[in-house]
Design a protein around this motif. Structure first.
Motif, PDB file in Angstrom:
ATOM      1  N   ILE A 145       0.858  -1.190   0.000  1.00  0.00           N
ATOM      2  CA  ILE A 145       0.000   0.000   0.000  1.00  0.00           C
ATOM      3  C   ILE A 145       0.888   1.232   0.000  1.00  0.00           C
ATOM      4  CG2 ILE A 145      -1.787   1.283   1.240  1.00  0.00           C
ATOM      5  CD1 ILE A 145      -2.565  -1.399   2.584  1.00  0.00           C
ATOM      6  N   PHE A 146       0.655   2.132  -0.954  1.00  0.00           N
ATOM      7  CA  PHE A 146       1.373   3.404  -1.001  1.00  0.00           C
ATOM      8  C   PHE A 146       0.456   4.486  -0.436  1.00  0.00           C
ATOM      9  CE2 PHE A 146       2.441   7.396  -3.251  1.00  0.00           C
ATOM     10  CZ  PHE A 146       3.710   7.572  -2.711  1.00  0.00           C
ATOM     11  N   TYR A 147       0.969   5.201   0.554  1.00  0.00           N
ATOM     12  CA  TYR A 147       0.158   6.171   1.288  1.00  0.00           C
ATOM     13  C   TYR A 147       0.453   7.606   0.848  1.00  0.00           C
ATOM     14  CZ  TYR A 147      -0.779   2.366   4.568  1.00  0.00           C
ATOM     15  OH  TYR A 147      -1.176   1.181   5.133  1.00  0.00           O
ATOM     16  N   GLU A 148      -0.621   8.389   0.785  1.00  0.00           N
ATOM     17  CA  GLU A 148      -0.506   9.844   0.645  1.00  0.00           C
ATOM     18  C   GLU A 148      -1.428  10.479   1.680  1.00  0.00           C
ATOM     19  OE1 GLU A 148      -0.271  11.242  -3.689  1.00  0.00           O
ATOM     20  OE2 GLU A 148      -1.206   9.248  -3.850  1.00  0.00           O
ATOM     21  N   PHE A 149      -1.080  11.702   2.062  1.00  0.00           N
ATOM     22  CA  PHE A 149      -1.804  12.387   3.124  1.00  0.00           C
ATOM     23  C   PHE A 149      -2.130  13.804   2.656  1.00  0.00           C
ATOM     24  CE2 PHE A 149       1.149   9.272   4.683  1.00  0.00           C
ATOM     25  CZ  PHE A 149       0.347   8.475   5.487  1.00  0.00           C
ATOM     26  N   VAL A 150      -3.428  14.100   2.589  1.00  0.00           N
ATOM     27  CA  VAL A 150      -3.883  15.382   2.055  1.00  0.00           C
ATOM     28  C   VAL A 150      -4.391  16.255   3.201  1.00  0.00           C
ATOM     29  CG1 VAL A 150      -5.631  16.494   0.609  1.00  0.00           C
ATOM     30  CG2 VAL A 150      -4.493  14.406  -0.185  1.00  0.00           C
ATOM     31  N   PRO A 151      -3.852  17.475   3.341  1.00  0.00           N
ATOM     32  CA  PRO A 151      -4.395  18.381   4.359  1.00  0.00           C
ATOM     33  C   PRO A 151      -5.903  18.485   4.214  1.00  0.00           C
ATOM     34  CG  PRO A 151      -2.411  19.316   3.391  1.00  0.00           C
ATOM     35  CD  PRO A 151      -2.739  18.081   2.587  1.00  0.00           C
ATOM     36  N   ILE A 152      -6.588  18.462   5.327  1.00  0.00           N
ATOM     37  CA  ILE A 152      -8.039  18.322   5.310  1.00  0.00           C
ATOM     38  C   ILE A 152      -8.725  19.423   4.515  1.00  0.00           C
ATOM     39  CG2 ILE A 152      -8.494  19.595   7.457  1.00  0.00           C
ATOM     40  CD1 ILE A 152     -10.089  16.248   6.394  1.00  0.00           C
ATOM     41  N   GLN A 153      -8.096  20.595   4.428  1.00  0.00           N
ATOM     42  CA  GLN A 153      -8.693  21.714   3.697  1.00  0.00           C
ATOM     43  C   GLN A 153      -8.760  21.439   2.188  1.00  0.00           C
ATOM     44  OE1 GLN A 153      -6.064  21.771   5.655  1.00  0.00           O
ATOM     45  NE2 GLN A 153      -6.146  23.431   7.160  1.00  0.00           N
ATOM     46  N   GLU A 154      -7.911  20.536   1.686  1.00  0.00           N
ATOM     47  CA  GLU A 154      -7.854  20.257   0.262  1.00  0.00           C
ATOM     48  C   GLU A 154      -8.458  18.906  -0.102  1.00  0.00           C
ATOM     49  OE1 GLU A 154      -4.256  21.107  -1.868  1.00  0.00           O
ATOM     50  OE2 GLU A 154      -3.436  22.294  -0.228  1.00  0.00           O
ATOM     51  N   ALA A 155      -9.167  18.289   0.837  1.00  0.00           N
ATOM     52  CA  ALA A 155      -9.604  16.907   0.670  1.00  0.00           C
ATOM     53  C   ALA A 155     -10.541  16.700  -0.511  1.00  0.00           C
ATOM     54  CB  ALA A 155     -10.272  16.419   1.947  1.00  0.00           C
ATOM     55  N   ASP A 156     -11.239  17.723  -0.956  1.00  0.00           N
ATOM     56  CA  ASP A 156     -12.204  17.572  -2.048  1.00  0.00           C
ATOM     57  C   ASP A 156     -11.634  17.947  -3.416  1.00  0.00           C
ATOM     58  OD1 ASP A 156     -14.255  16.663  -0.369  1.00  0.00           O
ATOM     59  OD2 ASP A 156     -14.854  18.712   0.148  1.00  0.00           O
TER      60      ASP A 156
END
Length: 507
Positions: A304-315
Motif C-alpha cells: 500500500i502506497f500512502y498519501e496524506f492530504v491536508p483536510i482543507q484540500e480533501a475535495d
C-alpha cells in the motif's frame, strides 16, 4: 507451555527485525512499494489510460493520476464485478469486500486480490500477534482459541466466478489450515448469514471453549459476551474464559468503552488491549506499544502506497498530497491509498493524525464525511470521543453507543448540538455530564468555543438518554447488524437523529 504455542511465537518473532527496519527507513520502504505498484499497474486499462508507462517518480504519479472517490472508481469496479480482468489490477479478482457504507447510503464493493490478502490482510494479522508477543513474551495465547467476530459471504450477483462479503469473512474464508485450527468458531458458523442466529450459535460454542483472545468490533464483542454470560449464568466473562489474555479491537474508537471492558467485561489487570486499523481497502496500522493507548504504527510494507492530504484540500482532484516523509505531527490529513487490490489514489474516507515520527504512529481522528459543521464549528469524531470520555470519567458513566447532529436555527432560536446516548451505567449527575461534555468540546475546539460564546450561535448541547438496546434495534432495522457495521458517530444533518428518536417514540 505447549509445543504449538512455543513454535508459533518463535515463527512470528522472526518478523520483528524487518518491522524495526521499516520504522527506521519509512521513505525507502514506501518508494519500493510505489515502484512495485506502478509496474503492476502498467498492465491494466487504468494504467494505460493514465500513462503509467511514463511514470518514473511520485511527482509524475501525482500529476497524472487524480485522487478518486468510490464513485469515481465505480465504473471500473463494476466491470471487475462483472468478471473483466486487467481493469484495475493485472491478476484476477475473486473476492469483493462489501463495506458498511458509512460514507454513502449504498454499499461499496472493494476488490480483494490474492496479493492484498497475502501481503496486507494476512501479513497484518501475523504482525498483530508478533507485536503482541513482543510486548508479552510470556504469552500463552496459542494454548487456547482466538475468537473472531466477522461477517458473511454471498455469491457475486454480477458474476459466478467471485463472491462478496464483509472483509473479515473474506479473510476467514481464505485463512491457511493452521490459522483455522487456532480460531473459533468453526468456519460454517463464523460465516452464517443471519446475524442473531449466528450470535446464539457462537455463544453456545464458545461458552465451553478455552478462549484466550478476541478479534472484532468492541460493540459486537459486547453483544456476544452478554449472550455467553446469559447462557452460563456467570457474572463476568473471565469466569467462563479464565485464560483470556488480549482483545484486539478496531473499527471504532475504543476509549469510550475502555472503562466498561476493564471494570465489567474483563475485570483483571492481566487482560490487555491492542488496537488495529484494518479496513476493506487494506490492513493499515497496528498498536506496536501497548502502553501508547490509541496510537498505532503505520505499516508501510503491505503493498500500500500512502498519501496524506491536508483536510482543507480533501475535495480537490489534484490536491497537495504529502508522502510519509513529509507529514507533520498533530495535523489532520485525509488518507489516500494506492493498493495491491487495484485502488489508485483512493480516498478511504478517514482522517488521521500523526502522534510520532520515526516511527510513524497515528490515530484515526474521524471520517471525512462524519462531522458537524452546521454553524462553522468543525467538530470531528476525535473531538466527540474525547469529550464523551471526559464526561464519563467525571460522572462514573459508561456508554454503550451514541450519535450526534445539529439542531438548526429557526423561529428566533439559536442552534445547538443534539446527542442521543445509550448508557450501560448512567451518570451519577446528568447535569455534570452535560456540562463536562460541553466544556471539553470548548477546550479542544476553538471554532466550537467561538460559536458557544455567550450562546450567540450555539446553545448548550441537548442530550437524550435512550433505553438499553435502542441502537441495536436501530441497526437491525437498517439491516446493519454485525461485521464491520458500526453506529455513525456524527452527522452534519439530522438523518440519524430523527430516525433513532422516531423509533424511540414508537416504543
Amino acid at each position: 507451555m505447549t509445543l504449538l504455542n512455543t513454535t508459533l511465537k518463535w515463527l512470528l518473532q522472526r518478523r520483528i527485525p524487518r518491522i524495526e527496519a521499516m520504522m527506521q527507513q519509512p521513505g525507502v520502504v514506501q518508494q519500493q512499494v510505489f515502484r512495485q505498484l506502478i509496474r503492476a499497474g502498467r498492465r491494466t486499462e487504468w494504467g494505460k489510460k493514465h500513462q503509467y508507462q511514463s511514470i518514473q517518480t511520485i511527482q509524475d504519479f501525482q500529476r497524472q493520476v487524480p485522487v478518486s472517490s468510490y464513485e469515481d472508481l465505480f465504473p471500473y469496479i463494476e466491470r471487475v464485478l462483472k468478471g473483466e480482468n486487467k481493469v484495475l489490477w493485472p491478476s484476477p479478482v475473486r473476492w469483493f469486500s462489501k463495506s458498511s457504507g458509512t460514507t454513502n447510503a449504498r454499499s461499496k464493493f472493494i476488490p480483494v486480490t490474492m496479493e492484498s490478502l497475502d501481503e496486507s490482510h494476512f501479513k497484518g494479522g501475523k504482525d498483530m500477534m508478533a507485536m503482541y508477543i513482543a510486548n508479552n513474551p510470556g504469552s500463552r495465547a496459542f494454548e487456547g482459541k482466538g475468537l473472531s467476530i466477522g461477517g458473511s459471504l454471498h455469491p457475486n450477483p454480477y458474476s459466478s466466478n467471485s463472491a462478496v462479503g464483509d472483509v473479515s469473512a473474506v479473510v476467514m474464508k481464505n485463512l491457511p489450515s493452521w490459522a483455522q485450527y487456532i480460531r473459533t468458531p468453526s468456519l460454517p458458523v463464523a460465516l452464517m448469514d443471519e446475524w442473531e442466529s449466528k450470535l446464539e450459535r457462537m455463544a453456545e460454542i464458545t461458552a465451553t471453549e478455552n478462549v484466550t483472545s478476541m478479534l472484532g468490533v468492541p460493540t459486537w464483542g459486547m453483544v456476544l459476551i452478554d449472550k455467553v454470560l446469559a447462557r452460563t449464568g456467570k457474572s463476568n466473562i473471565l469466569e467462563v474464559w479464565p485464560n483470556f489474555e488480549v482483545m484486539m479491537h478496531g473499527a471504532v474508537n475504543f476509549q469510550p468503552y475502555r472503562e466498561l471492558f476493564q471494570q465489567q467485561v474483563f475485570p483483571s489487570a492481566q487482560v490487555r488491549y491492542q488496537e488495529i486499523y484494518n479496513a476493506s481497502e487494506g490492513f493499515f496500522a497496528i498498536q506496536d506499544d501497548l502502553s501508547r493507548v490509541g496510537e498505532m504504527l503505520l505499516m508501510l510494507d503491505y503493498g500500500i502506497f500512502y498519501e496524506f492530504v491536508p483536510i482543507q484540500e480533501a475535495d480537490q482532484p489534484f490536491p497537495k498530497a504529502l508522502t510519509i516523509e513529509e507529514v507533520e505531527l498533530d495535523k489532520n490529513y485525509a488518507l489516500i491509498v494506492s493498493t495491491n487490490g487495484g485502488l489508485w489514489r483512493y480516498k478511504v474516507g478517514d482522517t488521521v493524525r500523526f502522534t510520532s515520527l520515526y516511527p510513524h504512529r497515528l490515530k484515526v481522528s474521524g471520517r471525512t464525511k462524519h462531522f458537524i459543521n452546521a454553524f462553522g464549528e468543525e467538530v470531528i469524531v476525535e473531538n466527540a470521543e474525547t469529550a464523551i470520555t471526559k464526561a464519563c470519567e467525571a460522572t462514573g458513566a459508561v456508554i454503550s453507543d451514541y450519535t450526534a447532529g445539529p439542531v438548526y436555527m429557526g423561529n428566533g432560536s439559536n442552534g445547538c448540538h443534539e446527542w442521543v446516548i445509550e448508557f450501560t451505567h448512567e451518570p451519577d449527575n446528568q447535569q455534570k455530564f452535560e456540562q463536562t461534555l460541553d466544556e471539553t468540546l470548548r477546550q479542544i475546539n476553538s471554532d466550537y468555543d467561538a460559536k458557544r460564546y455567550n450562546d450567540m450561535v450555539l446553545k448548550r448541547p441537548r442530550i437524550h438518554v435512550v433505553p438499553p438496546g435502542t441502537f441495536y434495534a436501530w441497526m437491525k432495522q437498517r439491516g446493519k447488524l454485525g461485521g464491520q457495521h458500526k453506529v455513525p458517530r456524527l452527522a452534519n444533518s439530522r438523518e440519524y437523529l430523527d430516525d433513532i428518536l422516531g423509533q424511540v417514540l414508537e416504543w
